[in-house]
Design a protein around this motif. Structure first.
Motif, PDB file in Angstrom:
ATOM      1  N   TYR A  33       0.797  -1.230   0.000  1.00 44.72           N
ATOM      2  CA  TYR A  33       0.000   0.000   0.000  1.00 44.72           C
ATOM      3  C   TYR A  33       0.825   1.274   0.000  1.00 44.72           C
ATOM      4  CZ  TYR A  33      -3.902  -3.103   1.133  1.00 44.72           C
ATOM      5  OH  TYR A  33      -4.823  -4.098   1.108  1.00 44.72           O
ATOM      6  N   HIS A  34       2.136   1.169  -0.075  1.00 49.62           N
ATOM      7  CA  HIS A  34       2.943   2.390  -0.049  1.00 49.62           C
ATOM      8  C   HIS A  34       2.552   3.281  -1.232  1.00 49.62           C
ATOM      9  CE1 HIS A  34       6.351   5.123  -0.043  1.00 49.62           C
ATOM     10  NE2 HIS A  34       6.620   4.699   1.176  1.00 49.62           N
ATOM     11  N   PRO A  35       2.269   4.573  -0.996  1.00 50.75           N
ATOM     12  CA  PRO A  35       1.807   5.459  -2.072  1.00 50.75           C
ATOM     13  C   PRO A  35       2.766   5.569  -3.244  1.00 50.75           C
ATOM     14  CG  PRO A  35       1.480   6.465   0.078  1.00 50.75           C
ATOM     15  CD  PRO A  35       2.297   5.227   0.311  1.00 50.75           C
ATOM     16  N   ASP A  36       4.071   5.438  -2.994  1.00 51.07           N
ATOM     17  CA  ASP A  36       5.033   5.563  -4.088  1.00 51.07           C
ATOM     18  C   ASP A  36       5.095   4.304  -4.942  1.00 51.07           C
ATOM     19  OD1 ASP A  36       5.647   8.083  -3.338  1.00 51.07           O
ATOM     20  OD2 ASP A  36       7.404   7.527  -2.144  1.00 51.07           O
TER      21      ASP A  36
ATOM     22  N   LYS B 214       0.576   3.560  -6.982  1.00 52.75           N
ATOM     23  CA  LYS B 214       0.062   4.874  -7.374  1.00 52.75           C
ATOM     24  C   LYS B 214      -1.331   4.807  -7.993  1.00 52.75           C
ATOM     25  CE  LYS B 214       4.681   6.789  -8.098  1.00 52.75           C
ATOM     26  NZ  LYS B 214       5.612   7.443  -9.042  1.00 52.75           N
TER      27      LYS B 214
ATOM     28  N   ALA C 210      -2.859   5.576   0.207  1.00 50.69           N
ATOM     29  CA  ALA C 210      -2.283   6.383   1.296  1.00 50.69           C
ATOM     30  C   ALA C 210      -3.017   6.130   2.617  1.00 50.69           C
ATOM     31  CB  ALA C 210      -2.324   7.863   0.930  1.00 50.69           C
ATOM     32  N   GLU C 211      -4.354   6.071   2.557  1.00 49.32           N
ATOM     33  CA  GLU C 211      -5.120   5.832   3.776  1.00 49.32           C
ATOM     34  C   GLU C 211      -4.868   4.419   4.312  1.00 49.32           C
ATOM     35  OE1 GLU C 211      -6.969   7.733   5.717  1.00 49.32           O
ATOM     36  OE2 GLU C 211      -6.328   9.441   4.498  1.00 49.32           O
TER      37      GLU C 211
ATOM     38  N   LYS D  75      -1.475   4.339   5.902  1.00 50.05           N
ATOM     39  CA  LYS D  75      -1.520   4.983   7.217  1.00 50.05           C
ATOM     40  C   LYS D  75      -2.150   4.061   8.259  1.00 50.05           C
ATOM     41  CE  LYS D  75      -3.215   9.155   9.540  1.00 50.05           C
ATOM     42  NZ  LYS D  75      -3.955  10.432   9.366  1.00 50.05           N
TER      43      LYS D  75
ATOM     44  N   THR E 199       5.758  13.926   8.687  1.00 52.27           N
ATOM     45  CA  THR E 199       4.901  13.670   7.532  1.00 52.27           C
ATOM     46  C   THR E 199       3.515  13.282   8.026  1.00 52.27           C
ATOM     47  OG1 THR E 199       5.284  11.297   7.362  1.00 52.27           O
ATOM     48  CG2 THR E 199       6.970  12.743   6.415  1.00 52.27           C
TER      49      THR E 199
ATOM     50  N   PHE F 202       2.281  10.588   7.855  1.00 50.77           N
ATOM     51  CA  PHE F 202       2.371   9.224   8.373  1.00 50.77           C
ATOM     52  C   PHE F 202       3.198   9.148   9.645  1.00 50.77           C
ATOM     53  CE2 PHE F 202       2.399   8.899   3.639  1.00 50.77           C
ATOM     54  CZ  PHE F 202       1.053   8.602   3.520  1.00 50.77           C
TER      55      PHE F 202
END
Length: 373
Positions: A32-35, A38, A44-45, A48, A176, A178
């Motif tokens: 699930y890492h945003p980078d 994508k 992102a949620e 987190k 951040t 996070f």
């Protein structure tokens, strides 16, 4: 919206071990890492949520409080609560950060092996068959003889960088959404080396290495062929920071031969004979890798027959003996005949019960057509 159970978020049981929790966190954080993800708008949620669950369950004290009071512990609704994210311990986020960004700000300053080098070598057919020693000239990076690879001028020494204190990295913290992350970047003062050279070596200008052209003697074993690769260990580029040198690879290319062709460890060659030799048999001279040799041709041989000359081929590159030479017989029909030769052939035809013709398509014409296809 009610928070999901932290154990459910990480996909582990309530009696899961710390190792199981950490393993599950790493898997989900990568997912699930945003980078990395994508395309998922909710990544992102989810990231987190996963990090928040791990923040709690990876800490023994926080996990115990969560097991007793649930999310009330994280929301500060009891006196022993710990109120969400902590400024100090951010769980295993540093570990997951390393997984995603290990090629970025974090650089290792330990020894690194040198790069490998490649040289292409062209051999004659005979050289590949019997092997030889050859000199090759290669440019490569070597240790500077003036400073011994130190980089500092003779009589001087390096010193630890006063900015990064010899680590080659500068750490900085950043808040951040996070949580608080600690990141590293390469030290600008020493460029990641951890040391400062106040007086560089005049020969290598502080690099500790120089570019030189070296002549090496390479032993080519008998039996190599196009595509063979020889490895000279330690003859490549010099390693960095005390790392081992790379290797040198020699790629072999064998030039085609006008007479011989190769089939594995065997040699193929064609030998022309007359139809008289084919009919009566003969002993002929044929070329071999060892020089001319005699070959007995049995009587009645047909064009295209292959005769074997044992152990006249190419040596096996692994040392398992030597191949053979295969001689393919080609019966050649003469294009012109004398009157006497024609008379003799016509007499032969009569003996064989054939009626020779006086025109171009007489017996000899048929013989010629038969051998020429």
């Amino acid at each position: 919206m009610a928070k999901r159970d932290y154990y459910e978020v990480l996909g582990v049981s309530r009696d899961a071990s710390p190792e199981e929790i950490k393993k599950s966190f790493r898997k989900l954080a990568r997912q699930y890492h945003p980078d990395v993800n994508k395309e998922d708008k909710n990544a992102a949620e989810k990231f987190k949520e996963v990090n928040e669950a791990y923040e709690v369950l990876s800490n023994a004290e926080k996990r115990e409080a969560y097991d007793r009071f649930g999310h009330a512990a994280t929301d500060g609704q009891f006196s022993g609560g710990f109120g969400g994210f902590s400024d100090g311990d951010f769980g295993g986020f540093g570990d997951i950060f390393d997984m995603f960004f290990s090629g970025g700000g974090r650089r290792r300053n330990g020894p690194e092996p040198g790069a490998d080098l490649r040289v292409d070598m062209e051999l004659t057919f005979e050289e590949s068959a019997f092997g030889l020693e050859k000199d090759i000239k290669i440019p490569r990076t070597e240790e500077c003889s003036t400073c011994g690879g130190n980089g500092a001028a003779p009589g001087t020494a390096k010193k630890n960088c006063d900015v990064c204190h010899g680590t080659g990295q500068i750490q900085y913290a950043q808040n951040t959404p996070f949580g608080r992350m600690v990141q590293s970047r390469t030290c600008d003062r020493c460029r990641g080396t951890g040391v400062i050279i106040e007086k560089p070596c005049p020969t290598c200008r502080g690099s500790g290495t120089v570019r030189r052209s070296r002549t090496l003697k390479v032993k080519i074993p008998a039996g190599v062929d196009t595509g063979s690769r020889l490895r000279l260990s330690g003859e490549g580029e010099k390693g960095l920071r005390g790392g081992p040198p790379g290797d040198l690879f020699v790629y072999i290319h064998v030039k085609p031969h006008a007479t011989f062709k190769r089939d594995g460890n065997n040699v193929l060659v064609d030998a022309d004979i007359s139809f008289v030799q084919a009919a009566l048999g003969d002993e002929i001279t044929v070329p071999t890798l060892d020089g001319d040799a005699k070959l007995k041709v049995p009587e009645g041989i047909q064009s295209g027959t292959v005769l074997r000359m044992k152990s006249k081929g190419i040596f096996d590159v692994r040392g398992y003996g030597r191949g053979d030479q295969h001689v393919r017989i080609k019966v050649v029909t003469p294009t012109k005949l004398t009157g006497k030769q024609r008379d003799l052939l016509q007499e032969f035809a009569r003996i064989e019960g054939q009626k020779p013709h006086s025109g171009e398509k007489g017996f000899f014409g048929k013989v010629r057509d038969a051998f020429s296809g």
